[in-house]
Design an enzyme around this catalytic site. Structure first.
Site, mmCIF file in Angstrom:
data_model
loop_
_atom_site.group_PDB
_atom_site.id
_atom_site.type_symbol
_atom_site.label_atom_id
_atom_site.label_comp_id
_atom_site.label_asym_id
_atom_site.label_seq_id
_atom_site.Cartn_x
_atom_site.Cartn_y
_atom_site.Cartn_z
ATOM 1 N N ILE A 134 -24.127 34.967 -97.153
ATOM 2 C CA ILE A 134 -25.105 36.036 -96.946
ATOM 3 C C ILE A 134 -24.876 37.218 -97.874
ATOM 4 C CG2 ILE A 134 -25.571 35.432 -94.549
ATOM 5 C CD1 ILE A 134 -23.627 37.590 -93.687
ATOM 6 N N GLY A 135 -23.857 37.147 -98.708
ATOM 7 C CA GLY A 135 -23.613 38.258 -99.623
ATOM 8 C C GLY A 135 -22.527 37.930 -100.621
ATOM 9 N N GLY B 137 -19.807 40.187 -103.270
ATOM 10 C CA GLY B 137 -19.296 41.451 -103.762
ATOM 11 C C GLY B 137 -18.625 41.277 -105.113
ATOM 12 N N GLY C 145 -15.414 39.050 -104.018
ATOM 13 C CA GLY C 145 -15.421 37.976 -103.032
ATOM 14 C C GLY C 145 -16.809 37.664 -102.525
ATOM 15 N N GLU C 146 -16.861 36.789 -101.544
ATOM 16 C CA GLU C 146 -18.126 36.357 -100.959
ATOM 17 C C GLU C 146 -18.109 36.609 -99.460
ATOM 18 O OE1 GLU C 146 -17.953 32.308 -102.185
ATOM 19 O OE2 GLU C 146 -19.096 32.673 -104.021
ATOM 20 N N ILE C 147 -19.310 36.784 -98.908
ATOM 21 C CA ILE C 147 -19.453 37.055 -97.482
ATOM 22 C C ILE C 147 -20.267 35.938 -96.847
ATOM 23 C CG2 ILE C 147 -20.211 38.717 -95.755
ATOM 24 C CD1 ILE C 147 -20.161 40.787 -98.111
ATOM 25 N N LYS D 218 -15.530 37.780 -94.804
ATOM 26 C CA LYS D 218 -15.398 38.111 -96.219
ATOM 27 C C LYS D 218 -14.207 37.354 -96.770
ATOM 28 C CE LYS D 218 -16.528 42.087 -97.959
ATOM 29 N NZ LYS D 218 -16.594 43.517 -98.387
ATOM 30 N N ASP E 209 -18.071 54.292 -103.445
ATOM 31 C CA ASP E 209 -19.234 53.431 -103.696
ATOM 32 C C ASP E 209 -20.262 53.621 -102.574
ATOM 33 O OD1 ASP E 209 -20.787 51.652 -105.124
ATOM 34 O OD2 ASP E 209 -19.889 49.865 -104.231
#
Length: 420
Positions: free
Chosen positions: A17-18, A20, A23-25, A40, A131
């Protein structure tokens, strides 16, 4: 690739779903609670230990009502992972779903007050975010609370701490600013100090928030379509606060001037900033019953569905009556031998009943969707009323003595922007 992969034999990974910078979510199912969570993941062979930092910060923020709930963390042969609460849509997606991709003044102010509190909670534990942007704030839709007046509220939560930096030393003092720190953040929302390579402090998180506020109100920033970082920097220098706050209540100009006047080591007066925006909220005639834009839109959708169902029922009812009336006339014709116009099937209106298809309306975001573990919160006595309502009550007492005429004048003389 990792769909269905279990972590600790408890969390089954579903779809991604995401993504970064490090990394990945994933959306995952908790096999014990049957609730959805966010996971995450970061590769073990990465030199930067961003997920370790995020894990540490998230744990320390668990007393804050403006952050996601920590569930677990660990590693397998390839990845380090962090399991946390799954929120509702992030602010960026909510804004895009609104007419003209912007929020009303009421929703913007309420969100801004919540986000100031979220940033303050992070600063209190000695870190700056670096951020701040709409995609890093999400709404806790399911975990709601009520104020003393019985008003239902959602909490705006901050997340994604991969770029956080500790600004306090071991003695609790502000570290001296570095002369050359390099650019950090997202170019659209980064403060001018970040463009200039300066070390960032607490003021810079709030300057990024100011850019967010202007974008939420106007739909986009003056440099929205510029891709080059240097050109974005020049645009920020050219577009002063007076230009960006044109036609907005004066409190927004004061908000920017206060933050812009802070030095690197200064501690912002978060309470003053919240009070400033809340005063503007009251002057414009809004109250604690004013709902968020997406809540109003959801109610409108529900009303439209009810209206469509009602129209369909009336249409079907009229068709049934006409068919019954036709059969009745045919019977009378036979008994009394009266010649009547033909009432064959070709002349009888044929009513086609259409079933309304009501699909689930889901909202997705880069890292959050919906809430989990609400039962545990109820067991803990729930969450207290949000910061906005506390300030609202305090300021509203100051204005309660004013006459209805004064409030009427305030409404008529409020800002002239198309948003209101």
């Amino acid at each position: 690739m990792y769909s269905g992969t279990p972590l600790k034999q408890r969390w089954s990974l579903r779809n991604k779903i995401g993504r970064g910078g490090y990394g990945e979510i994933y959306l995952a199912l908790d096999l014990e609670t049957k609730e959805h969570v966010a996971v995450k993941m970061e590769r073990i062979d990465r030199h930067k230990r961003a997920l370790v930092l995020e894990n540490s910060i998230l744990r320390r923020l668990q007393d804050s009502k403006h952050t996601t709930k920590f569930i677990s963390s660990g590693r397998n042969t390839e990845y380090k992972y962090l399991v946390m609460e799954l929120l509702g849509s992030n602010i960026w997606n909510l804004k895009k779903s609104q007419p003209n991709a912007r929020f009303t003044l009421a929703t913007t102010i309420k969100l801004s007050v919540e986000m100031i509190s979220a940033i303050e909670d992070l600063h209190k534990i000695g870190y700056i975010h670096r951020d701040i942007k709409p995609g890093n704030f999400g709404i806790r839709n399911s975990r709601r609370t009520k104020t003393e007046e019985g008003i239902s509220q959602s909490y705006c939560c901050i997340f994604d701490f991969g770029l956080c930096h500790k600004y306090l030393d071991s003695d609790g003092n502000v570290k001296p600013g570095r002369e050359k720190a390099g650019f950090r953040g997202t170019a659209r929302y980064a403060s001018i100090h970040s463009h200039e390579g300066m070390d960032l402090g607490r003021r810079d998180d709030l300057l990024s928030l100011f850019y967010m506020i202007i974008e939420m109100l106007n739909g986009e920033l003056p440099w929205h379509r510029i891709k080059n970082q240097e050109q974005i920097y020049r645009s920020k220098k050219e577009n002063t606060n007076k230009k960006m706050c044109k036609d907005l209540p004066e409190e927004f100009t004061v908000f920017f001037e206060y933050i812009n006047g802070l030095k690197f080591e200064d501690e912002p007066n978060y309470k003053y900033l919240r009070k400033l925006l809340t005063e503007s909220y009251i002057k414009l005639g809004f109250d604690e019953n004013t709902k968020y834009d997406w809540e109003i839109n959801q109610e409108d959708k529900s009303q439209n569905k009810k209206s469509q169902k009602s129209k369909l029922k009336r249409k079907n009812s009229r068709g049934s009556k006409q068919i019954i009336s036709s059969n009745f006339l045919e019977d009378i014709d036979k008994k009394n031998e009266i010649i009547l116009p033909s009432l064959s099937d070709n002349n009888i209106p044929q009513i086609s009943i259409k079933q309304l298809q009501e699909g689930d309306e889901t909202e997705t975001s880069s890292s959050t969707m919906e809430v989990v573990d609400s039962d545990q919160e109820e067991a803990n006595g729930g969450m207290e009323s949000n910061e906005f309502d506390k300030i609202f009550k305090m300021i509203n007492e100051d204005y309660s003595s004013k006459s209805a005429t004064t409030h009427t004048v305030m409404k008529k003389t409020s800002c002239k922007c198309i948003i209101c």
